[in-house]
Design a protein around this motif. Sequence first.
Motif, mmCIF file in Angstrom:
data_model
loop_
_atom_site.group_PDB
_atom_site.id
_atom_site.type_symbol
_atom_site.label_atom_id
_atom_site.label_comp_id
_atom_site.label_asym_id
_atom_site.label_seq_id
_atom_site.Cartn_x
_atom_site.Cartn_y
_atom_site.Cartn_z
ATOM 1 N N GLY A 63 0.888 -1.330 0.172
ATOM 2 C CA GLY A 63 0.006 0.073 0.055
ATOM 3 C C GLY A 63 0.894 1.312 0.007
ATOM 4 O O GLY A 63 0.366 2.132 0.482
ATOM 5 N N MET A 64 2.008 1.232 -0.698
ATOM 6 C CA MET A 64 2.738 2.318 -0.770
ATOM 7 C C MET A 64 2.076 3.640 -1.311
ATOM 8 O O MET A 64 1.307 3.430 -2.310
ATOM 9 N N GLN A 65 2.216 4.588 -0.633
ATOM 10 C CA GLN A 65 1.623 5.807 -1.002
ATOM 11 C C GLN A 65 2.560 6.931 -1.681
ATOM 12 O O GLN A 65 3.693 7.287 -0.675
ATOM 13 N N ILE A 66 2.608 7.473 -2.870
ATOM 14 C CA ILE A 66 3.280 8.378 -3.270
ATOM 15 C C ILE A 66 2.908 9.967 -3.031
ATOM 16 O O ILE A 66 1.797 10.071 -3.513
ATOM 17 N N GLU A 67 3.225 10.681 -2.196
ATOM 18 C CA GLU A 67 2.774 11.765 -1.851
ATOM 19 C C GLU A 67 3.067 12.869 -2.986
ATOM 20 O O GLU A 67 3.924 12.581 -3.868
ATOM 21 N N GLY A 68 2.193 13.853 -2.858
ATOM 22 C CA GLY A 68 2.599 15.283 -3.925
ATOM 23 C C GLY A 68 4.102 15.952 -3.792
ATOM 24 O O GLY A 68 4.858 15.446 -2.851
ATOM 25 N N GLU A 69 3.943 16.932 -4.266
ATOM 26 C CA GLU A 69 5.297 17.797 -4.344
ATOM 27 C C GLU A 69 5.694 18.195 -2.811
ATOM 28 O O GLU A 69 4.837 18.323 -2.145
ATOM 29 N N GLY A 70 6.747 18.190 -2.688
ATOM 30 C CA GLY A 70 7.585 18.452 -1.289
ATOM 31 C C GLY A 70 7.320 17.251 -0.366
ATOM 32 O O GLY A 70 7.805 17.551 0.940
ATOM 33 N N HIS A 71 6.673 16.056 -0.790
ATOM 34 C CA HIS A 71 6.701 14.931 0.122
ATOM 35 C C HIS A 71 6.986 13.795 -0.502
ATOM 36 O O HIS A 71 7.216 13.898 -1.698
ATOM 37 N N ALA A 72 7.436 12.857 0.070
ATOM 38 C CA ALA A 72 8.077 11.585 -0.501
ATOM 39 C C ALA A 72 6.976 10.656 -0.523
ATOM 40 O O ALA A 72 5.997 10.753 -1.290
#
Length: 168
Positions: A63-72
């Motif tokens: 369930g990896m979540q790729i966050e938006g800009e400025g977050h990993a």
Amino acid sequence: MTQRWALLAVVYLSIHLAATQHQRRALFPGARRIKRGTYSLVDPTFQRSAADVDLLFEILLAGMQIEGEGHAMLIPDEELASLRSVERLDVICEDVLPKRLSDVRRLAAELARRRRPLSWQDFERTVLTLVYAAQTLAGAGGRQQREAWTDAAVQLFRAVQKDLGPLK
């Protein structure tokens, strides 16, 4: 006469090398300018072995979540998240993948025009960008945003499918 041919060959190879490097940079410009100062993370890739491929699959299934800009990224499984090799994946997700819709669309357009197969690094990054686009689509608020992210995700999927070639 031989020197002229040698000079011509050197010029041709230089132009070819520059064009090849330009095409690679055009797909993922963030891969060449990592924000973190670690030399070993210049042009990072995650998958360096079959074990890394299996690990990425396991991370995605967790369930990896790729966050938006400025977050990993976020990996719900603490054991997987604590692995040392996951640091490279974190850098790729934070510094290399395009996060703005305009950047994802630019990537999809470049991929649609591309005639040669992707390098394995660019293929990995394209698949991760597709994962990010699908996750962003799932959380998109307005109808226009959903349609725009849907279009981007479909274009990325087609690029991955085209790169894999005809499936039999």
